[in-house]
Design a protein around this motif. Structure first.
Motif, short mmCIF file in Angstrom:
data_model
loop_
_atom_site.label_atom_id
_atom_site.label_comp_id
_atom_site.label_asym_id
_atom_site.label_seq_id
_atom_site.Cartn_x
_atom_site.Cartn_y
_atom_site.Cartn_z
N SER A 52 0.78 -1.24 0.00
CA SER A 52 0.00 0.00 0.00
C SER A 52 0.81 1.29 0.00
O SER A 52 0.28 2.34 -0.37
CB SER A 52 -0.93 0.01 1.22
N ASN A 53 2.07 1.26 0.41
CA ASN A 53 2.82 2.50 0.55
C ASN A 53 3.42 2.92 -0.79
O ASN A 53 4.49 2.47 -1.20
CB ASN A 53 3.93 2.33 1.60
N LYS A 54 2.73 3.83 -1.47
CA LYS A 54 3.15 4.27 -2.80
C LYS A 54 4.37 5.19 -2.72
O LYS A 54 5.19 5.23 -3.65
CB LYS A 54 1.99 4.98 -3.51
N ALA A 55 4.47 5.97 -1.64
CA ALA A 55 5.64 6.85 -1.49
C ALA A 55 6.92 6.03 -1.41
O ALA A 55 7.94 6.38 -2.02
CB ALA A 55 5.47 7.73 -0.25
N PHE A 56 6.87 4.92 -0.66
CA PHE A 56 8.04 4.05 -0.57
C PHE A 56 8.36 3.45 -1.94
O PHE A 56 9.52 3.38 -2.34
CB PHE A 56 7.79 2.94 0.44
N SER A 59 10.18 5.73 -4.16
CA SER A 59 11.55 6.01 -3.74
C SER A 59 12.54 4.97 -4.27
O SER A 59 13.76 5.19 -4.21
CB SER A 59 11.63 6.05 -2.21
N LEU A 60 12.03 3.86 -4.78
CA LEU A 60 12.89 2.80 -5.31
C LEU A 60 13.20 3.04 -6.78
O LEU A 60 12.44 3.71 -7.48
CB LEU A 60 12.19 1.44 -5.15
N SER A 61 14.29 2.46 -7.23
CA SER A 61 14.62 2.52 -8.64
C SER A 61 13.62 1.68 -9.44
O SER A 61 12.88 0.87 -8.87
CB SER A 61 16.04 1.99 -8.88
N LYS A 62 13.58 1.86 -10.75
CA LYS A 62 12.63 1.14 -11.59
C LYS A 62 12.82 -0.38 -11.50
O LYS A 62 11.86 -1.15 -11.44
CB LYS A 62 12.78 1.58 -13.05
N SER A 63 14.09 -0.81 -11.46
CA SER A 63 14.35 -2.25 -11.38
C SER A 63 13.90 -2.81 -10.04
O SER A 63 13.35 -3.93 -9.97
CB SER A 63 15.84 -2.52 -11.60
N LEU A 64 14.10 -2.04 -8.95
CA LEU A 64 13.65 -2.50 -7.63
C LEU A 64 12.12 -2.49 -7.53
O LEU A 64 11.54 -3.34 -6.85
CB LEU A 64 14.25 -1.64 -6.53
N GLN A 65 11.48 -1.54 -8.23
CA GLN A 65 10.02 -1.52 -8.25
C GLN A 65 9.45 -2.78 -8.89
O GLN A 65 8.47 -3.36 -8.40
CB GLN A 65 9.51 -0.28 -8.99
N ILE A 153 15.37 -4.05 -1.07
CA ILE A 153 14.03 -3.51 -0.82
C ILE A 153 13.71 -3.57 0.68
O ILE A 153 13.22 -2.59 1.26
CB ILE A 153 12.98 -4.31 -1.63
N ILE A 154 13.99 -4.71 1.29
CA ILE A 154 13.70 -4.87 2.71
C ILE A 154 14.57 -3.95 3.55
O ILE A 154 14.12 -3.37 4.54
CB ILE A 154 13.90 -6.34 3.13
N GLU A 155 15.81 -3.76 3.12
CA GLU A 155 16.70 -2.83 3.84
C GLU A 155 16.19 -1.40 3.71
O GLU A 155 16.19 -0.63 4.67
CB GLU A 155 18.12 -2.94 3.30
N ALA A 156 15.73 -1.03 2.50
CA ALA A 156 15.21 0.32 2.28
C ALA A 156 13.95 0.56 3.10
O ALA A 156 13.67 1.70 3.51
CB ALA A 156 14.92 0.53 0.79
N ALA A 157 13.20 -0.51 3.37
CA ALA A 157 11.98 -0.39 4.19
C ALA A 157 12.31 -0.18 5.66
O ALA A 157 11.43 0.15 6.46
CB ALA A 157 11.11 -1.62 4.01
N GLY A 158 13.58 -0.39 6.03
CA GLY A 158 14.01 -0.15 7.40
C GLY A 158 13.96 -1.36 8.30
O GLY A 158 14.14 -1.24 9.52
N TRP A 159 13.76 -2.54 7.73
CA TRP A 159 13.67 -3.76 8.53
C TRP A 159 15.06 -4.39 8.62
O TRP A 159 15.38 -5.36 7.91
CB TRP A 159 12.65 -4.72 7.91
#
Length: 267
Positions: A52-56, A59-65, A153-159
């Motif tokens: 659900s978090n579109k802002a997050f 914030s990711l690169s196209k490949s990570l999206q 991705i998980i690291e960018a989410a702060g976990w």
């Protein structure tokens, strides 16, 4: 290592029993070391964040999206990663506004129709726009690259909480060090493409789906020991949440309110 020893024992047993070769029975003394590998899975609130978090997402690169979309879809349908990446647009069945993904389980040899939630359908349609002549829903991606993307991705989410990674050798537990940074393993370091299937199964159980239905979706048999690990993990989560709820109740003075209510009922 335990799997290797098990194969060696099976091989020597084959030489002795099937080929009737006169070999030493020393192989019977080989010890297969069994160690319980922890189940690494996302919690429901973490999966909801990724959905659900579109802002997050922006914030990711196209490949990570793209990798995040694959990861979220995989955390929904409980397929093995090899089966997930081979799913074709033509495999999906539509009945009115409802979409189903028919899955033939290898172990039970039955077809199960998995109903896709709206966000999974949106992911599928998003990939359809760029598919061109590709039949598979998801573009081909090496597993190594997908695993690396998932960790980022998980690291960018702060976990990033430290978990540690213990493996047993000759009966002694040893903590492994993450080779890239020479530090203990974090949650984001432990997540991989296998986490998708594990997350889907665990969240289904946590959200109250009956075990026999989850088994149908995941393709586990009744005697599957690996499935029982998911049940145990889900129950542990529920127990912890129950403990938190009742601890909060007591800390907030709920016991006094309960006594007051009991007194009123007696009157």
């Amino acid at each position: 290592m335990g799997a290797v020893i098990k194969i060696i024992k099976l091989f020597f047993n084959y030489l002795s029993k099937d080929l009737l070769l006169n070999i030493s029975d020393t192989y019977k003394n080989f010890y297969v070391c069994h160690q319980e590998i922890p189940v690494i899975t996302l919690l429901p609130q973490q999966l909801f964040f990724l959905i659900s978090n579109k802002a997050f997402e922006q914030s990711l690169s196209k490949s990570l999206q793209k990798s995040k979309a694959i990861f979220v879809f995989g955390c929904t349908v409980a397929l093995r990663v090899s089966d997930l990446l081979s799913v074709k647009f033509g495999d999906v069945r539509q009945a009115g506004s409802v979409y189903y993904l028919p899955v033939k389980t290898m172990k039970t040899n039955t077809i199960v129709h998995i109903k896709l939630p709206a966000y999974a359908v949106a992911i599928m349609e998003q990939f359809r726009l760029t598919a061109k002549k590709r039949k598979a829903i998801f573009p081909p991606v090496p597993i190594t690259r997908l695993n690396n993307h998932i960790k980022k991705i998980i690291e960018a989410a702060g976990w990033k909480s430290e978990m540690g990674k213990i493996r047993t050798r000759q009966g002694v537990g040893n903590e492994l060090i993450y080779p890239i940074s020479n530090r203990p393993f974090r949650f984001c370091d432990m997540v991989s493409s296998h986490t998708m299937r594990r997350t889907a199964i665990t969240i289904m159980l946590m959200m109250g789906m009956k075990e026999h239905i989850v088994r149908q979706v995941s393709g586990h048999t009744i005697s599957s020991q690996s499935f029982n690990r998911y049940v145990y993990f889900a129950q542990s989560f529920i127990d912890n949440e129950m403990d938190k709820a009742f601890n909060n109740l007591l800390l907030s003075g709920g016991d006094e309110n309960i006594n007051a209510m009991a007194t009123m009922q007696m009157c």
